[in-house]
Design a protein around this motif. Structure first.
Motif, mmCIF file in Angstrom:
data_model
loop_
_atom_site.group_PDB
_atom_site.id
_atom_site.type_symbol
_atom_site.label_atom_id
_atom_site.label_comp_id
_atom_site.label_asym_id
_atom_site.label_seq_id
_atom_site.Cartn_x
_atom_site.Cartn_y
_atom_site.Cartn_z
ATOM 1 N N GLU A 147 -8.538 -3.148 -3.990
ATOM 2 C CA GLU A 147 -9.498 -4.113 -3.450
ATOM 3 C C GLU A 147 -8.793 -5.386 -2.976
ATOM 4 O OE1 GLU A 147 -12.510 -4.557 -6.471
ATOM 5 O OE2 GLU A 147 -13.410 -2.612 -6.010
ATOM 6 N N GLU A 148 -7.747 -5.781 -3.697
ATOM 7 C CA GLU A 148 -6.995 -6.967 -3.272
ATOM 8 C C GLU A 148 -6.296 -6.708 -1.931
ATOM 9 O OE1 GLU A 148 -4.274 -8.628 -6.227
ATOM 10 O OE2 GLU A 148 -3.143 -9.569 -4.597
ATOM 11 N N ALA A 149 -5.727 -5.519 -1.783
ATOM 12 C CA ALA A 149 -5.076 -5.169 -0.515
ATOM 13 C C ALA A 149 -6.104 -5.148 0.615
ATOM 14 C CB ALA A 149 -4.384 -3.814 -0.638
ATOM 15 N N MET A 150 -7.264 -4.572 0.346
ATOM 16 C CA MET A 150 -8.325 -4.530 1.371
ATOM 17 C C MET A 150 -8.748 -5.942 1.781
ATOM 18 S SD MET A 150 -10.866 -1.563 0.072
ATOM 19 C CE MET A 150 -12.102 -1.645 1.348
ATOM 20 N N ALA A 151 -8.845 -6.823 0.802
ATOM 21 C CA ALA A 151 -9.239 -8.204 1.092
ATOM 22 C C ALA A 151 -8.207 -8.890 1.985
ATOM 23 C CB ALA A 151 -9.424 -8.975 -0.212
ATOM 24 N N ALA A 152 -6.977 -8.345 2.008
ATOM 25 C CA ALA A 152 -5.924 -8.884 2.877
ATOM 26 C C ALA A 152 -5.913 -8.175 4.231
ATOM 27 C CB ALA A 152 -4.571 -8.743 2.191
ATOM 28 N N GLY A 153 -6.892 -7.318 4.471
ATOM 29 C CA GLY A 153 -6.996 -6.627 5.767
ATOM 30 C C GLY A 153 -6.186 -5.351 5.849
ATOM 31 N N ILE A 154 -5.701 -4.871 4.697
ATOM 32 C CA ILE A 154 -4.869 -3.658 4.675
ATOM 33 C C ILE A 154 -5.754 -2.442 4.384
ATOM 34 C CG2 ILE A 154 -2.964 -2.509 3.449
ATOM 35 C CD1 ILE A 154 -1.919 -5.361 2.754
ATOM 36 N N THR A 155 -5.543 -1.350 5.117
ATOM 37 C CA THR A 155 -6.368 -0.156 4.867
ATOM 38 C C THR A 155 -5.535 1.093 4.530
ATOM 39 O OG1 THR A 155 -6.427 0.247 7.233
ATOM 40 C CG2 THR A 155 -8.352 -0.877 6.278
ATOM 41 N N GLY A 156 -4.236 1.024 4.687
ATOM 42 C CA GLY A 156 -3.385 2.190 4.369
ATOM 43 C C GLY A 156 -2.819 2.037 2.964
ATOM 44 N N MET A 157 -3.304 2.841 2.041
ATOM 45 C CA MET A 157 -2.850 2.739 0.645
ATOM 46 C C MET A 157 -1.867 3.875 0.363
ATOM 47 S SD MET A 157 -4.652 0.142 -0.101
ATOM 48 C CE MET A 157 -6.042 -0.654 0.732
#
Ligand code: UTP
Length: 275
Positions: A43-53
Motif C-alpha cells: 500500500e505504501e508503494a501504491m501511494a507512491a504511484g508504483i504498481t509493479g510489485m
C-alpha cells in the motif's frame, strides 16, 4: 504516473526472531492488527504511484502469493454479508497492481536478495521496501517522499533516521554532508558498527530507491560481515562517487523484525484505529 514503476520486496529471510510463529509462515505475513506487514508495504508503494510489485520469496513463503490473489471459495462464502468489505483493500490492490515473484534459493543476505530480484526489475531505477520495517506517515507516504527526491537528484536514495548510539550495531550507518535540511550527500557507510566505530547515529532503514547499476556492483562486491552479500557494501561504491542521498523521512518507523517493535506497532495501530 511515478518515475519509479517497480518496487522490490526482499522477503526471503527466515525470520528466526519470531520462531515458532515463522516456522511455516513468512514473517511478512504477520499481521499488525488485521493486515499483514507485506500489505502495508504494498500500500505504501501504491501511494507512491508504483504498481509493479516484485517479491523475492523463499521456501515456505507461498502464503505471500496467495494473499495477493482471489480466494474464490472464501469470497463466495462471505458475499452479501457484512464481512465482505473486509476484503476490499486486497481486492483494490489486486485490480491495480501486477505481482511478480522469484525465489532466493540460498539466503545469502540482503544484497544477494536484491540481486536475485534483478530479473524482475530490468534496467530501470526501482524502489525497495523491507516490509518488516513498518512506516507510518502523516500525509505523504515515506516512499512517496523518496520518489519526489529521486525526481530531483536522479541517484540512489536511502531512508535514514537517528538511532541511540547503543543501537548502531544493528544498522548500516552513514556519514555525509547535509545539503539541505534532512538531506545528506553520503560519503561513507559502515555496516553494523559498535558505538566506537560508528561515524554518526544516522541509520539506514528499510526503504531505498536504487539505480540499476547496483546489480553489477553487488555482483562484484565480495561478501562482507557474516559472509553475507551486504547491500551497504555495494551502496558504498555508489556513495564514493557521490551518487547516494540519505533522506531523513517524515514519519515514524517500527522495527517489526524484532518482537518489541512488532508489539509496539500493534499497540500504536490498534489505538489509532479505535480513535
Ligand atoms: P533480516 O535480517 O531483518 O531478516 O533481513 P531475517 O533474516 O528474516 O530475520 P531474523 O534475524 O532471522 O529474525 C532484512 C530483510 O531482508 C530480507 C528479509 O526477508 C528481511 O525483509 N532478506 C534477508 C532476504 O530476503 N534474503 C536474505 O538472504 C536475507
Amino acid at each position: 504516473m511515478s518515475s519509479i514503476k517497480k518496487c522490490l520486496f526482499p522477503a526471503a529471510g527466515y525470520g528466526t526472531r519470531f520462531l515458532p510463529a515463522t516456522k511455516a509462515m513468512p514473517k511478512e505475513m504477520l499481521p499488525i492488527v488485521t493486515k499483514p506487514l507485506i500489505q502495508y508495504g504494498v500500500e505504501e508503494a501504491m501511494a507512491a504511484g508504483i504498481t509493479g510489485m516484485a517479491i523475492v520469496t523463499g521456501r515456505g513463503k507461498r502464503a505471500l502469493e496467495d494473499h495477493f490473489d482471489i480466494s474464490y471459495e472464501l469470497e463466495h462464502q462471505i458475499a452479501g454479508t457484512d464481512k465482505e468489505e473486509l476484503l476490499n483493500t486486497t481486492r483494490h490492490i489486486i485490480q491495480r497492481c501486477t505481482f511478480s515473484y522469484t525465489r532466493q534459493i540460498e539466503m545469502k543476505g540482503l544484497g544477494h536478495a536484491i540481486l536475485t530480484g534483478s530479473s524482475l526489475i530490468g534496467n530501470e531505477p526501482f524502489a525497495v521496501i523491507l516490509a518488516d520495517d513498518y512506516c507510518v506517515a502523516e500525509g505523504e507516504s515515506v516512499m512517496g517522499q523518496m520518489v519526489k527526491l529521486f525526481e530531483k537528484y536522479q541517484c540512489s536514495i536511502v531512508a535514514i533516521e537517528e538511532v541511540p548510539s547503543n543501537e548502531t550495531y544493528r544498522y548500516g550507518i552513514i556519514e555525509g554532508q547535509e545539503e539541505a535540511e534532512g538531506i545528506y550527500r553520503i560519503s561513507n557507510m559502515v555496516e553494523k558498527p559498535g558505538p566506537e566505530e560508528a561515524p554518526t547515529n544516522l541509520a539506514i532503514i528499510g526503504r531505498y530507491i536504487l539505480t540499476p547499476d547496483i546489480f553489477e556492483i553487488i555482483e562484484q562486491t565480495p561478501p562482507g560481515k557474516n559472509g553475507e552479500m551486504q547491500l551497504t557494501d555495494a551502496l558504498l561504491v555508489q556513495a564514493k562517487q557521490g551518487r547516494v542521498i540519505g533522506y531523513k523521512f517524515r514519519g515514524r518507523r517500527f522495527d517489526c523484525g524484532s518482537v518489541e517493535g512488532f508489539v509496539e506497532a500493534t499497540n500504536y495501530t490498534y489505538a489509532r484505529q479505535k480513535r
